[in-house]
Write a protein that holds these residues in place. Sequence first.
Motif, PDB file in Angstrom:
ATOM      1  N   LEU A 210     -71.861 -11.900  23.004  1.00  0.00           N
ATOM      2  CA  LEU A 210     -72.686 -10.696  23.117  1.00  0.00           C
ATOM      3  C   LEU A 210     -71.832  -9.520  23.572  1.00  0.00           C
ATOM      4  O   LEU A 210     -71.888  -8.427  22.989  1.00  0.00           O
ATOM      5  N   SER A 211     -71.003  -9.756  24.597  1.00  0.00           N
ATOM      6  CA  SER A 211     -70.227  -8.628  25.104  1.00  0.00           C
ATOM      7  C   SER A 211     -69.151  -8.224  24.104  1.00  0.00           C
ATOM      8  O   SER A 211     -68.791  -7.049  24.005  1.00  0.00           O
ATOM      9  N   LEU A 212     -68.651  -9.205  23.323  1.00  0.00           N
ATOM     10  CA  LEU A 212     -67.662  -8.856  22.299  1.00  0.00           C
ATOM     11  C   LEU A 212     -68.305  -8.030  21.194  1.00  0.00           C
ATOM     12  O   LEU A 212     -67.720  -7.071  20.696  1.00  0.00           O
ATOM     13  N   THR A 213     -69.551  -8.420  20.800  1.00  0.00           N
ATOM     14  CA  THR A 213     -70.265  -7.643  19.785  1.00  0.00           C
ATOM     15  C   THR A 213     -70.501  -6.229  20.284  1.00  0.00           C
ATOM     16  O   THR A 213     -70.290  -5.251  19.564  1.00  0.00           O
ATOM     17  N   ASN A 214     -70.929  -6.131  21.538  1.00  0.00           N
ATOM     18  CA  ASN A 214     -71.136  -4.806  22.112  1.00  0.00           C
ATOM     19  C   ASN A 214     -69.852  -3.998  22.082  1.00  0.00           C
ATOM     20  O   ASN A 214     -69.868  -2.814  21.735  1.00  0.00           O
ATOM     21  N   LEU A 215     -68.759  -4.648  22.447  1.00  0.00           N
ATOM     22  CA  LEU A 215     -67.474  -3.953  22.470  1.00  0.00           C
ATOM     23  C   LEU A 215     -67.115  -3.469  21.066  1.00  0.00           C
ATOM     24  O   LEU A 215     -66.620  -2.354  20.885  1.00  0.00           O
TER      25      LEU A 215
END
Length: 325
Positions: A210-215
């Motif tokens: 999730l945080s990678l997608t957000n990034l």
Amino acid sequence: MDKITIIVPCFNEQEVLLALYEKLQKVLGAVKDCEFTCLFINDGSKDGTLDILRDLSAADHRISYLSFSRNFGKEAAMLAGLDYAQGDAVIIMDADLQHPPELIPEMLDYWRQGYDDVCAKRRDRNDETFGKATMTKLFYRILEVGSKVPVQRNVGDFRLLDKRCVAALCLLREEQRYTKGMFTWIGYRKKEFYFNPQQRFAGQTTWNYLSLTNLAIEGITSFTTAPLRLTAVLGLFVSFIAICYMVFVFFSALIYGDPVAGYPTLLTVLLFLGGVQLLSLGIIGEYLGRVFNESKKRPIYIVDEYDHRKMSYATERAVREKPLN
Ligand code: UDP
Ligand code: MG
């Protein structure tokens, strides 16, 4: 004697800090012609990180630390490091020993040769799952197609920056930061060299899907407006198809007297158009959200403590804008 500041963002790194400190001491002790300061940024850690930093800085005058009032994220921590760093160059590295301090002398060599921005490039990332690797690849592809600035692939945040680069980066004060894009955006003479990333020494990586997608979305929307252009092109394309189809339906009704049976086609077209419209709205919304967030002009981080001194925002700003020495 060149003064170098080493910036280390730390978020829940109590297991690795002492090992990192020892390693840094060993490596930096061998470099005779530079004076080093290590600036640790405690990014709202929930564990004993801050206590360790306090002890280290009390025991060793070359250690300095900055503690945020809460977790603001690594990008904010890096900016704070750049804001507070002094000297002729800075080196940014992770706390978890994935960025081997042994490379620092090599980076300094390149810097002395006249490069302003020396960054270590990962040779391969064998610690990554297949999914993460594919996502990373896709992300770089989109960035490269969408932006006009060449994107540095597979480079982490392990890099040496000349003070000119630091000054330039401190001018870029957007709240939603994609620092890797900023490094390329500022320009200057860049040098990439390869290194083998280490496994995380201890602790957990804080990145999940999730945080990678957000990034990735963050990176794309802060780096390029290509998705907006893409929706416009998509709209044109769909309109063109629609006109062709209209002509076809009109004449087939006229010439062959087709009793145009509508329902399935109508439904397909309706759903397709609805999907395209929602997608475009989503993309516009993404950019609008960025405008909204930036227009608030909030500070990017709030410092709670700097080298044993409690800080209010006013004193913090005064310190940041007028470096101590
Ligand atoms: N980090 C931080 N704030 C955060 C998350 C991470 O300052 O909210 C720091 C962390 O302490 C480490 C560096 O950023 O020094 C890289 O984090 P991590 O090792 O979790 O990421 P990865 O190496 O998997 O990219
Ligand atoms: Mg790491």
